[in-house]
Design a protein around this motif. Sequence first.
Motif, PDB file in Angstrom:
ATOM      1  N   LEU A   1       0.829  -1.208   0.000  1.00 24.39           N
ATOM      2  CA  LEU A   1       0.000   0.000   0.000  1.00 24.39           C
ATOM      3  C   LEU A   1       0.861   1.255   0.000  1.00 24.39           C
TER       4      LEU A   1
ATOM      5  N   SER B   1      -4.346  -3.485  -5.470  1.00 28.63           N
ATOM      6  CA  SER B   1      -4.251  -3.561  -4.008  1.00 28.63           C
ATOM      7  C   SER B   1      -3.098  -4.500  -3.669  1.00 28.63           C
ATOM      8  N   GLU B   2      -2.893  -4.745  -2.410  1.00 30.78           N
ATOM      9  CA  GLU B   2      -1.840  -5.679  -2.000  1.00 30.78           C
ATOM     10  C   GLU B   2      -2.179  -7.108  -2.409  1.00 30.78           C
ATOM     11  N   GLN B   3      -3.428  -7.360  -2.818  1.00 31.99           N
ATOM     12  CA  GLN B   3      -3.829  -8.676  -3.296  1.00 31.99           C
ATOM     13  C   GLN B   3      -3.689  -8.794  -4.814  1.00 31.99           C
TER      14      GLN B   3
ATOM     15  N   THR C   1     -11.231  -2.708   8.722  1.00 37.10           N
ATOM     16  CA  THR C   1     -11.226  -4.165   8.827  1.00 37.10           C
ATOM     17  C   THR C   1     -12.084  -4.825   7.753  1.00 37.10           C
ATOM     18  N   ASP C   2     -13.133  -4.149   7.269  1.00 37.95           N
ATOM     19  CA  ASP C   2     -14.075  -4.762   6.329  1.00 37.95           C
ATOM     20  C   ASP C   2     -13.746  -4.512   4.857  1.00 37.95           C
ATOM     21  N   LEU C   3     -13.016  -3.452   4.565  1.00 40.50           N
ATOM     22  CA  LEU C   3     -12.756  -3.074   3.176  1.00 40.50           C
ATOM     23  C   LEU C   3     -11.321  -3.385   2.776  1.00 40.50           C
ATOM     24  N   THR C   4     -11.112  -3.552   1.483  1.00 43.64           N
ATOM     25  CA  THR C   4      -9.765  -3.723   0.937  1.00 43.64           C
ATOM     26  C   THR C   4      -9.326  -2.398   0.342  1.00 43.64           C
ATOM     27  N   MET C   5      -8.200  -1.895   0.789  1.00 44.28           N
ATOM     28  CA  MET C   5      -7.688  -0.625   0.294  1.00 44.28           C
ATOM     29  C   MET C   5      -6.928  -0.870  -0.997  1.00 44.28           C
ATOM     30  N   GLY C   6      -7.060   0.053  -1.930  1.00 42.91           N
ATOM     31  CA  GLY C   6      -6.367  -0.058  -3.201  1.00 42.91           C
ATOM     32  C   GLY C   6      -6.292   1.289  -3.884  1.00 42.91           C
TER      33      GLY C   6
ATOM     34  N   TRP D   1      -0.226   4.995  -0.334  1.00 49.00           N
ATOM     35  CA  TRP D   1      -1.012   5.049   0.901  1.00 49.00           C
ATOM     36  C   TRP D   1      -0.244   5.843   1.958  1.00 49.00           C
TER      37      TRP D   1
END
Length: 50
Positions: free
Chosen positions: A8, A46-48, A27-32, A13
């Motif tokens: 990130l 994102s990191e994924q 905790t619920d969302l994926t940051m990107g 980020w």
Amino acid sequence: MSNSIPTLQQLGWKPFFQQQLSLDELTDLTMGRVIEQHRDRIVVMSEQGQ
């Protein structure tokens, strides 16, 4: 270009962005980050991965 997935921090980020989110969102969302914009879609990294 390397095939590794960026962190990130490498995507831009900053602590400022984290301060804008609630604990639930963190905790619920994926940051990107949006890396491409097209007429009918966007591409987010994102990191994924994409």
